[in-house]
Design a protein around this motif. Structure first.
Motif, PDB file in Angstrom:
ATOM      1  N   HIS A  61       2.498  19.896  53.361  1.00  0.00           N
ATOM      2  CA  HIS A  61       2.801  18.962  54.441  1.00  0.00           C
ATOM      3  C   HIS A  61       3.762  17.869  53.957  1.00  0.00           C
ATOM      4  CE1 HIS A  61      -0.141  20.542  57.303  1.00  0.00           C
ATOM      5  NE2 HIS A  61      -0.943  20.714  56.260  1.00  0.00           N
ATOM      6  N   THR A  91       2.841  17.260  61.120  1.00  0.00           N
ATOM      7  CA  THR A  91       2.047  18.477  60.914  1.00  0.00           C
ATOM      8  C   THR A  91       0.664  18.144  60.368  1.00  0.00           C
ATOM      9  OG1 THR A  91       2.878  18.781  58.658  1.00  0.00           O
ATOM     10  CG2 THR A  91       4.124  19.825  60.459  1.00  0.00           C
ATOM     11  N   ASN A 121       0.673  23.894  55.773  1.00  0.00           N
ATOM     12  CA  ASN A 121       1.667  23.496  56.770  1.00  0.00           C
ATOM     13  C   ASN A 121       2.256  24.749  57.434  1.00  0.00           C
ATOM     14  OD1 ASN A 121       3.787  22.446  58.243  1.00  0.00           O
ATOM     15  ND2 ASN A 121       4.973  21.777  56.468  1.00  0.00           N
TER      16      ASN A 121
END
Length: 359
Positions: free
Chosen positions: A179, A242, A354
């Motif tokens: 992420h 995200t 992610n």
């Protein structure tokens, strides 16, 4: 009501001897002490707390100031567990606790410090209050020993969860899962919140990620409705995050409801994390990724530190002219003290890789 005179008559001794025996004076033999104490128990004698307070200048009573603005009271998971641990620990040391009246609607209501003096508290623990309140400040800077939970100030002992490490570990975990667009919904402004925000920004800088102001949104602790609104704002951004960090576990569910309502999956489409480690977080599926604060240790530390301040008797330096009455350096307690209690990262099911990684 049984008196010392009654015990004296039952044992064939004077009231003075009974008093000395019950207070463990050295000039009374152990056999006489045991005989008198046994008679006192049999007769149902209990010393008067008021009389004891006059003699020792202590009431063995500790005040608790707990003013929860969201009106959740002692159902507030974090502070309730801290106070429960605190209560058990002080009671083991012979202290009682009394809540300080926070109802200010009554006519002639006393301030917190006045109430504490009126009740004769030996010390006070303060948790979950508006620390900017002048009455709270008066109490913190008064003459009574004070321990505060999640707040730092002069002249008091502060018991804090290691918030900075908590954010660091959550940020590191998010980074490990790929992420980069990590948002943070914060709680209301406080020293704890500021420490968390600073750590969040420091970690972004360490990772080489930009600090996006639109990803840092203020909310309230334990406010599901407001957190839901803030989550909607984040997900409506042209470049949505995200991963979202929430101010606490309870508030996180406001965001989770919004995410699911938008047809998104957790953690396949977006990752979320709370903070606190409340029992509910481990019972709802998927289990919430969070940083568990050690409320048990926080309560114990608060109790031990407050009792230490209450029972502290400084020793006077000996002999040196001009040094009379000074406290020995090795015996003096610090004016203020900050105790950090470690927590633990809980890797639940709401953090995933992610979905945009590798695209």
């Amino acid at each position: 009501m049984v008196s010392m005179k009654d015990i004296a008559e039952a044992c064939g001794v004077s009231s003075a001897t009974v008093s000395k025996a019950l207070n463990d004076h050295r000039d009374i033999s152990s056999g006489t002490k045991e005989r008198i104490k046994k008679a006192a128990r049999a007769l149902g004698y209990f010393p008067s707390s008021a009389a004891r307070a006059l003699k020792t200048n202590k009431t063995n009573n500790i005040g608790v100031l707990f003013v929860e603005e969201a009106q959740s009271g002692l159902t507030h998971d974090f502070f309730a567990h801290v106070l429960d641990s605190f209560k058990r620990t002080v009671e083991e040391q012979g202290y009682d606790i009394t809540f300080i009246n926070s109802n200010k609607s009554r006519e002639n209501a006393m301030s917190y410090l006045e109430h504490s003096r009126y009740r004769g508290f030996d010390g006070v623990v303060v948790a979950c209050v508006n620390y900017r309140d002048p009455e709270v400040q008066e109490l913190l800077h008064g003459e009574l020993p004070v321990v505060a939970i999640d707040f730092v100030s002069d002249k008091i002992v502060s018991i804090l969860s290691d918030n900075e490490t908590g954010i660091k570990e959550l940020m590191d975990y998010a980074r490990q899962l790929g992420h980069e667009r990590i948002a943070y919904i914060t709680g209301q402004d406080s020293a704890v919140t500021q420490a968390r925000i600073k750590t969040y920004k420091d970690k972004l800088t360490e990772f080489g990620f930009p600090i996006r102001d639109e990803y840092i949104i203020n909310s309230e602790y334990r406010d599901i409705g407001q957190t839901a609104v803030r989550t909607t704002e984040l997900l409506s951004l042209p470049e949505a995050p995200t991963c979202i960090l929430f101010p606490d576990d309870y508030a996180a569910y406001g965001g989770i409801n919004v995410i699911r309502g938008m047809g998104m999956r957790i953690p396949e489409d977006i990752s979320v994390a709370g903070f606190d480690g409340i029992s509910l977080a481990a019972q709802i599926q998927p289990k919430l990724t969070t940083f568990r604060q050690d409320t048990e240790s926080m309560g114990i530390a608060a109790a031990k530190k407050l009792i230490e301040r209450i029972e502290y008797e400084p020793e006077e330096a000996e002999g040196d002219e001009g040094n009379e009455g000074q406290v020995k350096g090795t015996q003096q307690l610090p004016v203020s003290e900050v105790i950090l209690i470690p927590g633990k990262l809980v890797k639940g099911g709401t953090f995933g890789v992610n979905p945009e990684a590798g695209k």
